[in-house]
Design a protein around this motif. Structure first.
Motif, PDB file in Angstrom:
ATOM      1  N   UNK A 159       3.199  -8.274  -3.322  1.00  0.00           N
ATOM      2  CA  UNK A 159       2.543  -8.273  -2.015  1.00  0.00           C
ATOM      3  C   UNK A 159       3.176  -7.210  -1.125  1.00  0.00           C
ATOM      4  N   UNK A 160       2.354  -6.713  -0.207  1.00  0.00           N
ATOM      5  CA  UNK A 160       2.786  -5.709   0.762  1.00  0.00           C
ATOM      6  C   UNK A 160       2.426  -6.208   2.153  1.00  0.00           C
ATOM      7  N   UNK A 161       3.414  -6.145   3.039  1.00  0.00           N
ATOM      8  CA  UNK A 161       3.172  -6.397   4.457  1.00  0.00           C
ATOM      9  C   UNK A 161       3.501  -5.100   5.182  1.00  0.00           C
ATOM     10  N   UNK A 162       2.624  -4.661   6.067  1.00  0.00           N
ATOM     11  CA  UNK A 162       2.898  -3.417   6.790  1.00  0.00           C
ATOM     12  C   UNK A 162       2.279  -3.478   8.177  1.00  0.00           C
ATOM     13  N   UNK A 201      -2.379  -0.040  11.578  1.00  0.00           N
ATOM     14  CA  UNK A 201      -2.488  -0.758  10.310  1.00  0.00           C
ATOM     15  C   UNK A 201      -1.656  -2.024  10.427  1.00  0.00           C
ATOM     16  N   UNK A 202      -2.275  -3.160  10.187  1.00  0.00           N
ATOM     17  CA  UNK A 202      -1.578  -4.446  10.158  1.00  0.00           C
ATOM     18  C   UNK A 202      -2.122  -5.165   8.931  1.00  0.00           C
ATOM     19  N   UNK A 203      -1.426  -5.008   7.823  1.00  0.00           N
ATOM     20  CA  UNK A 203      -1.988  -5.456   6.556  1.00  0.00           C
ATOM     21  C   UNK A 203      -1.080  -6.424   5.813  1.00  0.00           C
ATOM     22  N   UNK A 204      -1.716  -7.256   5.039  1.00  0.00           N
ATOM     23  CA  UNK A 204      -1.074  -8.101   4.033  1.00  0.00           C
ATOM     24  C   UNK A 204      -1.992  -8.017   2.822  1.00  0.00           C
ATOM     25  N   UNK A 205      -1.474  -7.433   1.755  1.00  0.00           N
ATOM     26  CA  UNK A 205      -2.275  -7.242   0.557  1.00  0.00           C
ATOM     27  C   UNK A 205      -1.327  -7.149  -0.639  1.00  0.00           C
ATOM     28  N   UNK A 206      -1.805  -6.638  -1.755  1.00  0.00           N
ATOM     29  CA  UNK A 206      -0.916  -6.383  -2.881  1.00  0.00           C
ATOM     30  C   UNK A 206      -0.945  -4.896  -3.208  1.00  0.00           C
ATOM     31  N   UNK A 207       0.009  -4.457  -4.008  1.00  0.00           N
ATOM     32  CA  UNK A 207       0.136  -3.023  -4.268  1.00  0.00           C
ATOM     33  C   UNK A 207      -1.005  -2.466  -5.109  1.00  0.00           C
ATOM     34  N   UNK A 208      -1.890  -3.318  -5.580  1.00  0.00           N
ATOM     35  CA  UNK A 208      -3.014  -2.868  -6.388  1.00  0.00           C
ATOM     36  C   UNK A 208      -4.278  -2.635  -5.564  1.00  0.00           C
ATOM     37  N   UNK A 209      -4.224  -2.902  -4.274  1.00  0.00           N
ATOM     38  CA  UNK A 209      -5.382  -2.726  -3.402  1.00  0.00           C
ATOM     39  C   UNK A 209      -5.449  -1.270  -2.934  1.00  0.00           C
ATOM     40  N   UNK A 247      -4.746   0.569   0.717  1.00  0.00           N
ATOM     41  CA  UNK A 247      -3.472   1.295   0.819  1.00  0.00           C
ATOM     42  C   UNK A 247      -3.656   2.807   0.893  1.00  0.00           C
ATOM     43  N   UNK A 248      -4.718   3.333   0.291  1.00  0.00           N
ATOM     44  CA  UNK A 248      -4.970   4.774   0.376  1.00  0.00           C
ATOM     45  C   UNK A 248      -5.354   5.222   1.783  1.00  0.00           C
ATOM     46  N   UNK A 249      -5.691   4.283   2.643  1.00  0.00           N
ATOM     47  CA  UNK A 249      -5.995   4.618   4.041  1.00  0.00           C
ATOM     48  C   UNK A 249      -4.718   4.875   4.844  1.00  0.00           C
ATOM     49  N   UNK A 250      -3.582   4.409   4.338  1.00  0.00           N
ATOM     50  CA  UNK A 250      -2.302   4.618   5.012  1.00  0.00           C
ATOM     51  C   UNK A 250      -1.769   5.979   4.581  1.00  0.00           C
TER      52      UNK A 250
END
Length: 185
Positions: free
Chosen positions: A103-106, A125-133, A137-140
């Protein structure tokens, strides 16, 4: 890795040899040490942070000529060369954490004038996802660079407060600056 307070964060950043702006910890009454620091690292602006408590007084843009006036309000504090000196070079700022379950929190912003606190207050960007999304994530901007840096330095499961710049700066002359590491505070 367990980091329980701001002083431990400073120690871990130093022990791991992470890039940071020139910074030193001071106590009230150490004006001679402050003077030596300012002479060693001349800059237009400095940041002063209260290290005696969480969410203490933080000043990001203190003019060189105002440092001694400002430190009168602190008992335990750091002074560092301010990121404001590099406002035209800042690409991304905020905090990010990669957990062991992928999981990634950013919480991040591309506002070049923002501090980490600004990013937390007004994130782009205020995200909670996983590294496979990859779609998210490419938007960051520069996500892969940040991820690689954190993995390389074994900073998974640590909240990393950082800023990314388009030029090499700081004591290690890298594009990323680490402000703080947190696990248990």
């Amino acid at each position: 890795m367990i980091i329980e307070n701001k002083l431990q964060s400073i120690k871990v950043i130093n022990d791991l040899g992470l890039n940071k702006f020139p910074e030193q910890l001071f106590k009230s009454g150490e004006e001679t040490k402050v003077k030596k620091f300012l002479e060693q690292y001349p800059a237009k602006y400095y940041a002063i942070r209260d290290k005696s408590k969480v969410s203490g007084i933080f000043k990001l843009k203190v003019d060189f000529n105002k440092v001694f006036e400002e430190i009168k309000n602190y008992n335990l504090f750091t002074i560092n060369v301010s990121s404001i000196n590099y406002v035209n070079n800042q690409l991304l700022v905020g905090e990010i954490e990669f957990l062991s379950n992928n999981e990634v929190y950013a919480i991040l912003t591309t506002d070049p004038q923002a501090s980490v606190r600004d990013a937390l207050a007004k994130p782009e960007f205020n995200i909670k996802t996983d590294i496979f999304n990859n779609a998210l994530l490419n938007k960051i901007p520069h996500f892969n660079y940040i991820y690689s840096y954190i993995v390389f330095h074994n900073l998974k499961v640590v909240i990393v407060e950082f800023a990314l710049f388009n030029k090499e700066i700081g004591i290690k002359k890298e594009e990323i600056i680490i402000y703080e590491l947190r696990t248990h505070y």
